[in-house]
Design a protein around this motif. Structure first.
Motif, short mmCIF file in Angstrom:
data_model
loop_
_atom_site.label_atom_id
_atom_site.label_comp_id
_atom_site.label_asym_id
_atom_site.label_seq_id
_atom_site.Cartn_x
_atom_site.Cartn_y
_atom_site.Cartn_z
N HIS A 67 31.96 7.53 34.81
CA HIS A 67 30.52 7.68 34.63
C HIS A 67 30.22 7.26 33.19
N LEU A 68 29.37 6.27 33.04
CA LEU A 68 29.14 5.66 31.74
C LEU A 68 27.83 6.16 31.12
N LEU A 100 26.25 -2.53 30.54
CA LEU A 100 27.16 -2.46 31.68
C LEU A 100 28.42 -3.23 31.31
N PRO A 101 29.57 -2.57 31.29
CA PRO A 101 30.81 -3.25 30.87
C PRO A 101 31.15 -4.43 31.76
N ARG A 102 31.96 -5.31 31.21
CA ARG A 102 32.46 -6.46 31.94
C ARG A 102 33.91 -6.22 32.34
N SER A 136 32.60 -2.45 24.78
CA SER A 136 31.91 -3.51 25.52
C SER A 136 30.74 -4.04 24.71
N HIS A 137 30.60 -5.34 24.68
CA HIS A 137 29.48 -6.00 24.00
C HIS A 137 29.39 -5.56 22.53
N GLY A 138 30.53 -5.26 21.93
CA GLY A 138 30.55 -4.90 20.52
C GLY A 138 30.16 -3.47 20.21
N ILE A 139 29.98 -2.62 21.22
CA ILE A 139 29.64 -1.22 20.96
C ILE A 139 30.57 -0.32 21.76
#
Length: 381
Positions: free
Chosen positions: A279-280, A287-289, A348-351
């Motif tokens: 659960h994010l 949204l992670p890749r 993810s995405h630098g955060i």
């Protein structure tokens, strides 16, 4: 193979890999999830591969190589099977249905040529023929709320019912059955002539059935803890790590490649990695890749003032989606040793995205057979 006719529907947005051949959504993925969950919609899976095996030896021949018993498969009966390498790693996953004259195998589209070529090399002197019929047949899916597909299927269509919702009689589950997220999973795939796709699109346009994109199906799949070959499998994957023994492995069946590893890990060992759902934190709308690192945050017993928790990469995201009820969720494969209560984040995405772990294959998954400790030599009672 040309583009899917479903991509001509209003609002269709082409998906990203591994679903680049079909629509990701038609304008509103959340609404499409509800349509699909309520049994009102169909999903275009025409990018899937379809193989057929014909000949009188087809079922016994497939049975000799697959992780599931297929030799007594009855016409219309569904099965899921894995093809493993000699070390027990997953090489292919197939959805299997027989029509009495031929056995049909549905799998990820990109994997179809390789499996067809491998099966063809394994024929030897047996009376079987393998054909890749992806150019002539396609797959559409639904989650019917009752009996039957939500739209009339063309004559000669076959349906495959996903067995994930319960543990096979000869299967094995690491996740407890009580409260299992897959208990309400009811996916049905229909194999139809590819020439029938425009007719199904016309039915959508007439309002006879609604449509949902691949993102809707992915969100519901992740919420059901259901592994997918295109996303959760890498070159090291053992079926135990994804709890795939519940639906695709017959533990009372021997004599297939990789069977020794399957039995050894179940009876004497532990899966080296394990599947979890996350659960994010959705506050950053990130949204992670697939492939994003899952990091464990371990605090020292007596940290010094201002000391940061130790960060260690403990796994990776395999798939992620925005669920209409659960919010942002993901599946990840992590090390077996990761404690269930360890604080996790996803880079993810630098955060950093905070993640709460839900165990699928438990960290404490134990061998099925308790091996007694032998007394040391020289010691007498």
């Amino acid at each position: 193979m040309t583009g899917s006719p479903f991509l001509a529907l209003p609002g269709a947005v082409v998906g990203d890999p591994p679903d680049e051949g079909v629509a990701a959504h038609y304008g509103n993925p959340m609404v499409e999830q509800r349509r699909l969950e309520q049994g009102r919609a169909i999903v275009d899976l025409s990018d899937r591969g379809v193989l057929t095996v014909t000949g009188p030896d087809r079922r016994s021949w497939l049975n000799s190589m697959a992780s599931r018993s297929l030799d007594h498969l009855q016409p219309g009966q569904s099965a899921e099977a894995l093809f493993l390498d000699a070390a027990g790693h997953v090489e292919h996953a197939v959805h299997v249905v027989d029509d009495g004259e031929r056995t049909w195998l549905v799998l990820e589209g990109g994997a179809a040529p390789a499996l067809a070529a491998w099966l063809d090399r394994m024929r030897f002197m047996l009376r079987v023929e393998v054909a890749d019929v992806t150019a002539d047949h396609a797959v559409v899916a639904a989650m019917p709320s009752g009996d039957g597909f939500p739209v009339a299927l063309p004559e000669g269509s076959l349906t495959w019912t996903d067995p994930w919702r319960r543990v096979l009689d000869d299967g094995y589950a690491y996740a407890p059955e009580s409260g299992h997220a897959g208990a309400t999973w009811r996916l049905v795939e229909a194999i139809v002539p590819r020439t029938a796709l425009p007719g199904l699109v016309a039915a959508v346009r007439r309002g006879e059935v609604e449509v949902a994109g691949a993102l809707a199906l992915e969100a519901l799949r992740i919420a059901a803890w259901r592994p997918r070959f295109a996303t959760e499998v890498d070159e090291r994957t053992l079926p135990h790590e994804l709890d795939w023994l519940r639906s695709a492995v017959d533990l009372n069946k021997g004599c297939y490649r990789g069977q020794e590893t399957v039995a050894k890990v179940v009876n004497l060992g532990r899966p080296p990695r394990r599947l979890v759902m996350l659960h994010l934190d959705g506050s950053d709308t990130i949204l992670p890749r697939p492939g994003d690192a899952v990091v464990g945050m371990k605090q020292r017993p007596e940290p010094a003032p201002g000391e940061e928790p130790e960060r260690r990469v403990v796994g990776a995201i395999t798939s992620a989606a925005m669920h209409h009820e659960l919010g942002p969720i993901a599946l990840a494969v992590v090390k077996r040793s990761v404690p269930a209560d360890l604080e996790l984040i996803v880079e993810s995405h630098g955060i950093d995205v905070a993640a709460a772990q839900v165990e699928i294959v438990p960290a404490g998954a134990a061998p099925a057979v308790a091996v007694p400790r032998l007394p040391r030599l020289g010691i007498r009672p």
